[in-house]
Design an enzyme around this catalytic site. Sequence first.
Site, PDB file in Angstrom:
ATOM      1  N   TRP A  21       0.836  -1.214   0.000  1.00  0.00           N
ATOM      2  CA  TRP A  21       0.000   0.000   0.000  1.00  0.00           C
ATOM      3  C   TRP A  21       0.869   1.261   0.000  1.00  0.00           C
ATOM      4  O   TRP A  21       1.857   1.311   0.732  1.00  0.00           O
ATOM      5  CB  TRP A  21      -0.905  -0.001   1.233  1.00  0.00           C
ATOM      6  CG  TRP A  21      -1.817   1.167   1.337  1.00  0.00           C
ATOM      7  CD1 TRP A  21      -2.714   1.594   0.406  1.00  0.00           C
ATOM      8  CD2 TRP A  21      -1.952   2.061   2.463  1.00  0.00           C
ATOM      9  NE1 TRP A  21      -3.393   2.701   0.878  1.00  0.00           N
ATOM     10  CE2 TRP A  21      -2.946   3.006   2.134  1.00  0.00           C
ATOM     11  CE3 TRP A  21      -1.335   2.145   3.718  1.00  0.00           C
ATOM     12  CZ2 TRP A  21      -3.330   4.025   3.009  1.00  0.00           C
ATOM     13  CZ3 TRP A  21      -1.719   3.149   4.585  1.00  0.00           C
ATOM     14  CH2 TRP A  21      -2.713   4.077   4.228  1.00  0.00           C
ATOM     15  N   GLN A  27       5.571   5.378  -4.590  1.00  0.00           N
ATOM     16  CA  GLN A  27       6.926   5.758  -4.159  1.00  0.00           C
ATOM     17  C   GLN A  27       8.000   4.924  -4.857  1.00  0.00           C
ATOM     18  O   GLN A  27       9.109   5.393  -5.060  1.00  0.00           O
ATOM     19  CB  GLN A  27       7.077   5.538  -2.644  1.00  0.00           C
ATOM     20  CG  GLN A  27       6.311   6.499  -1.773  1.00  0.00           C
ATOM     21  CD  GLN A  27       6.418   6.081  -0.308  1.00  0.00           C
ATOM     22  OE1 GLN A  27       6.010   4.999   0.079  1.00  0.00           O
ATOM     23  NE2 GLN A  27       6.973   6.951   0.506  1.00  0.00           N
ATOM     24  N   TYR A  54      -4.830  -0.698  -4.836  1.00  0.00           N
ATOM     25  CA  TYR A  54      -3.535  -0.037  -4.578  1.00  0.00           C
ATOM     26  C   TYR A  54      -2.962   0.466  -5.904  1.00  0.00           C
ATOM     27  O   TYR A  54      -2.676  -0.318  -6.813  1.00  0.00           O
ATOM     28  CB  TYR A  54      -2.538  -0.984  -3.902  1.00  0.00           C
ATOM     29  CG  TYR A  54      -2.921  -1.413  -2.483  1.00  0.00           C
ATOM     30  CD1 TYR A  54      -3.980  -0.816  -1.797  1.00  0.00           C
ATOM     31  CD2 TYR A  54      -2.216  -2.406  -1.835  1.00  0.00           C
ATOM     32  CE1 TYR A  54      -4.320  -1.212  -0.511  1.00  0.00           C
ATOM     33  CE2 TYR A  54      -2.555  -2.807  -0.540  1.00  0.00           C
ATOM     34  CZ  TYR A  54      -3.604  -2.205   0.107  1.00  0.00           C
ATOM     35  OH  TYR A  54      -3.945  -2.614   1.379  1.00  0.00           O
ATOM     36  N   SER A 154     -11.795  -7.583   5.653  1.00  0.00           N
ATOM     37  CA  SER A 154     -10.932  -6.511   6.172  1.00  0.00           C
ATOM     38  C   SER A 154     -11.807  -5.385   6.698  1.00  0.00           C
ATOM     39  O   SER A 154     -12.624  -4.840   5.955  1.00  0.00           O
ATOM     40  CB  SER A 154      -9.997  -5.987   5.085  1.00  0.00           C
ATOM     41  OG  SER A 154      -9.170  -4.973   5.606  1.00  0.00           O
ATOM     42  N   SER A 210      -0.788  -1.487   9.231  1.00  0.00           N
ATOM     43  CA  SER A 210      -0.245  -0.228   9.788  1.00  0.00           C
ATOM     44  C   SER A 210       0.283  -0.386  11.213  1.00  0.00           C
ATOM     45  O   SER A 210      -0.108   0.351  12.118  1.00  0.00           O
ATOM     46  CB  SER A 210      -1.285   0.902   9.717  1.00  0.00           C
ATOM     47  OG  SER A 210      -1.370   1.407   8.396  1.00  0.00           O
ATOM     48  N   LEU A 212       3.009   0.519  12.370  1.00  0.00           N
ATOM     49  CA  LEU A 212       3.751   1.712  12.802  1.00  0.00           C
ATOM     50  C   LEU A 212       2.901   2.966  12.656  1.00  0.00           C
ATOM     51  O   LEU A 212       3.432   4.082  12.683  1.00  0.00           O
ATOM     52  CB  LEU A 212       5.048   1.843  11.979  1.00  0.00           C
ATOM     53  CG  LEU A 212       6.018   0.661  12.116  1.00  0.00           C
ATOM     54  CD1 LEU A 212       7.237   0.840  11.210  1.00  0.00           C
ATOM     55  CD2 LEU A 212       6.469   0.491  13.574  1.00  0.00           C
ATOM     56  N   GLN A 292      14.686  -0.149   5.947  1.00  0.00           N
ATOM     57  CA  GLN A 292      13.503  -0.286   6.818  1.00  0.00           C
ATOM     58  C   GLN A 292      13.130  -1.761   6.983  1.00  0.00           C
ATOM     59  O   GLN A 292      12.766  -2.210   8.075  1.00  0.00           O
ATOM     60  CB  GLN A 292      12.322   0.496   6.248  1.00  0.00           C
ATOM     61  CG  GLN A 292      12.525   2.013   6.286  1.00  0.00           C
ATOM     62  CD  GLN A 292      11.390   2.774   5.607  1.00  0.00           C
ATOM     63  OE1 GLN A 292      10.472   2.184   5.043  1.00  0.00           O
ATOM     64  NE2 GLN A 292      11.454   4.098   5.660  1.00  0.00           N
ATOM     65  N   GLU A 295      15.543  -3.304   9.442  1.00  0.00           N
ATOM     66  CA  GLU A 295      15.256  -2.880  10.827  1.00  0.00           C
ATOM     67  C   GLU A 295      13.973  -3.563  11.327  1.00  0.00           C
ATOM     68  O   GLU A 295      13.945  -4.119  12.427  1.00  0.00           O
ATOM     69  CB  GLU A 295      15.095  -1.357  10.859  1.00  0.00           C
ATOM     70  CG  GLU A 295      14.748  -0.829  12.243  1.00  0.00           C
ATOM     71  CD  GLU A 295      14.553   0.697  12.267  1.00  0.00           C
ATOM     72  OE1 GLU A 295      15.047   1.394  11.367  1.00  0.00           O
ATOM     73  OE2 GLU A 295      13.878   1.163  13.204  1.00  0.00           O
TER      74      GLU A 295
HETATM   75  N1  LIG Z   1      -6.764  -3.783   4.706  1.00  0.00           N
HETATM   76  C1  LIG Z   1      -6.597  -2.504   4.746  1.00  0.00           C
HETATM   77  O1  LIG Z   1      -7.563  -1.723   4.718  1.00  0.00           O
HETATM   78  C2  LIG Z   1      -5.201  -1.945   4.794  1.00  0.00           C
HETATM   79  C3  LIG Z   1      -4.998  -0.570   5.025  1.00  0.00           C
HETATM   80  C4  LIG Z   1      -3.677  -0.100   5.079  1.00  0.00           C
HETATM   81  C5  LIG Z   1      -2.615  -0.991   4.925  1.00  0.00           C
HETATM   82  N2  LIG Z   1      -2.863  -2.318   4.671  1.00  0.00           N
HETATM   83  C6  LIG Z   1      -1.752  -3.288   4.462  1.00  0.00           C
HETATM   84  O2  LIG Z   1      -0.801  -3.185   5.515  1.00  0.00           O
HETATM   85  C7  LIG Z   1       0.483  -2.901   4.981  1.00  0.00           C
HETATM   86  C8  LIG Z   1       1.280  -2.100   5.978  1.00  0.00           C
HETATM   87  O3  LIG Z   1       0.600  -0.864   6.263  1.00  0.00           O
HETATM   88  P1  LIG Z   1       1.452   0.453   6.371  1.00  0.00           P
HETATM   89  O4  LIG Z   1       2.313   0.614   5.167  1.00  0.00           O
HETATM   90  O5  LIG Z   1       0.530   1.545   6.747  1.00  0.00           O
HETATM   91  O6  LIG Z   1       2.411   0.049   7.618  1.00  0.00           O
HETATM   92  P2  LIG Z   1       3.208   0.944   8.659  1.00  0.00           P
HETATM   93  O7  LIG Z   1       4.269   0.053   9.200  1.00  0.00           O
HETATM   94  O8  LIG Z   1       2.294   1.570   9.632  1.00  0.00           O
HETATM   95  O9  LIG Z   1       3.853   2.129   7.786  1.00  0.00           O
HETATM   96  C9  LIG Z   1       4.824   1.822   6.819  1.00  0.00           C
HETATM   97  C10 LIG Z   1       5.547   3.083   6.408  1.00  0.00           C
HETATM   98  O10 LIG Z   1       6.241   3.638   7.527  1.00  0.00           O
HETATM   99  C11 LIG Z   1       7.558   4.041   7.129  1.00  0.00           C
HETATM  100  N3  LIG Z   1       8.516   3.145   7.789  1.00  0.00           N
HETATM  101  C12 LIG Z   1       8.437   1.794   7.890  1.00  0.00           C
HETATM  102  N4  LIG Z   1       9.471   1.304   8.606  1.00  0.00           N
HETATM  103  C13 LIG Z   1      10.200   2.361   8.982  1.00  0.00           C
HETATM  104  C14 LIG Z   1      11.368   2.483   9.757  1.00  0.00           C
HETATM  105  N5  LIG Z   1      11.952   1.424  10.291  1.00  0.00           N
HETATM  106  N6  LIG Z   1      11.868   3.743   9.964  1.00  0.00           N
HETATM  107  C15 LIG Z   1      11.266   4.829   9.434  1.00  0.00           C
HETATM  108  N7  LIG Z   1      10.144   4.779   8.687  1.00  0.00           N
HETATM  109  C16 LIG Z   1       9.605   3.528   8.462  1.00  0.00           C
HETATM  110  C17 LIG Z   1       7.603   3.895   5.610  1.00  0.00           C
HETATM  111  O11 LIG Z   1       7.094   5.078   5.001  1.00  0.00           O
HETATM  112  P3  LIG Z   1       8.020   6.306   4.518  1.00  0.00           P
HETATM  113  O12 LIG Z   1       9.450   5.821   4.463  1.00  0.00           O
HETATM  114  O13 LIG Z   1       7.484   6.678   3.199  1.00  0.00           O
HETATM  115  O14 LIG Z   1       7.802   7.374   5.551  1.00  0.00           O
HETATM  116  C18 LIG Z   1       6.617   2.772   5.379  1.00  0.00           C
HETATM  117  O15 LIG Z   1       6.105   2.729   4.069  1.00  0.00           O
HETATM  118  C19 LIG Z   1       0.166  -2.178   3.651  1.00  0.00           C
HETATM  119  O16 LIG Z   1       1.222  -2.217   2.728  1.00  0.00           O
HETATM  120  C20 LIG Z   1      -1.016  -2.987   3.166  1.00  0.00           C
HETATM  121  O17 LIG Z   1      -0.570  -4.193   2.598  1.00  0.00           O
HETATM  122  C21 LIG Z   1      -4.132  -2.804   4.627  1.00  0.00           C
END
Ligand SMILES: NC(=O)c1ccc[n+]([C@@H]2O[C@H](COP(=O)([O-])OP(=O)(O)OC[C@H]3O[C@@H](n4cnc5c(N)ncnc54)[C@H](OP(=O)(O)O)[C@@H]3O)[C@@H](O)[C@H]2O)c1
Length: 323
Positions: A21, A27, A54, A154, A210, A212, A292, A295
């Site tokens: 996502w 990006q 997506y 979901s 999400s 984080l 990332q 980590e």
């Molecule tokens: N079912 C649903 O409705 C739904 C909704 C949302 C997501 N999802 C799924 O859940 C997955 C994960 O969600 P999310 O991407 O929101 O997860 P998240 O872990 O909350 O955020 C990920 C973002 O945080 C930043 N990041 C991650 N690790 C980092 C680190 N170690 N240090 C600094 N920045 C870091 C990056 O963005 P930047 O580097 O760009 O800042 C990364 O893209 C999605 O890809 C999708 O598959 C599902």
Amino acid sequence: MNYRRLGRSGLKVSELSLGSWITYGSQLDAAAAREIMAAAFDRGVNFFDNAEVYARGASEEIMGQALRQLGWPRLRYVVSTKFYWGITDGPNEKNTLNRKYLLNGIDGSLRRLGLDHVDIVFCHRPDPHTPIEETVWAMHDMIHRGKALYWGTSEWGAAEIRAAWEAAERHHLHKPVTEQPEYNLFHRSRVEREYAPLYEGIGIGLTTWSPLASGLLTGKYRDGVPPGSRGAMPRMQFMVGELTDRARNEAVARLAAIASELGCTTAQLALAWCLRNPRVSTVITGASRVAQVQENLAAAEITPRLTAQVLARIEAATAGLAE
Ligand SMILES: NC(=O)c1ccc[n+]([C@@H]2O[C@H](COP(=O)([O-])OP(=O)(O)OC[C@H]3O[C@@H](n4cnc5c(N)ncnc54)[C@H](OP(=O)(O)O)[C@@H]3O)[C@@H](O)[C@H]2O)c1
């Protein structure tokens, strides 16, 4: 990497997984996406989450291209997609879980992914305008036709999930095996309270998203929005208020102090906190760069350090701020 059963199903998913996502198609180009998937797979990740919506199908295309280039055996990885919002306009093309949209949609996703089946297909949101039995039959038929192996929901309410499960039970159809809810230190009530009766009752697993809070729980928004981050993307402006919320960022600073005592980063502490919940089958991470992934995937090593005393301190650090 540890592998957990997806609820009561026999499918095993890596406890940390990777989703696409925002990142894929917005990006990251195909080469960067492939590099990130390879880094995750090399560390034991076997589940890659995607959705039709997506980047309006581009995320599936990029993941499909990466999978072809990486050439992993099909049995080694689990791919998902999700349906609800649609990517074209029309009364049966968006905001629906009707039979026509679902059975048409899966063919488009398989074409974009270059696969003959996905492993898990999710109903991305509930649809109050389609009878639950129609949706359940369509998901069953998708599986029966060999286009998906398992299905889930979901962000459905607990009563909706139970109704789908009971409809499947009544008609001897494939049942939903998992729900995909948001779950992180600031967003917990659905997983910890609303769904509580479902885990033993119908054996639902969780692929949580999400972890984080879109990056807030890394500490990167403590001094405002850093360039190159999700919060700096023009289309993500709607999130900036939440990402830079003062009270939450102060809580993140308190979490950072705990993390430093445990010898880990704030992101790793937040991920380990999700992993310590045995109801979680897999924590879906997101990453915009390989560092990332490296980590984040090390977070599993931190989970054993979350003693009752540490968890109590985490509770105190986030008190009053979690939904
Ligand atoms: N079912 C649903 O409705 C739904 C909704 C949302 C997501 N999802 C799924 O859940 C997955 C994960 O969600 P999310 O991407 O929101 O997860 P998240 O872990 O909350 O955020 C990920 C973002 O945080 C930043 N990041 C991650 N690790 C980092 C680190 N170690 N240090 C600094 N920045 C870091 C990056 O963005 P930047 O580097 O760009 O800042 C990364 O893209 C999605 O890809 C999708 O598959 C599902």
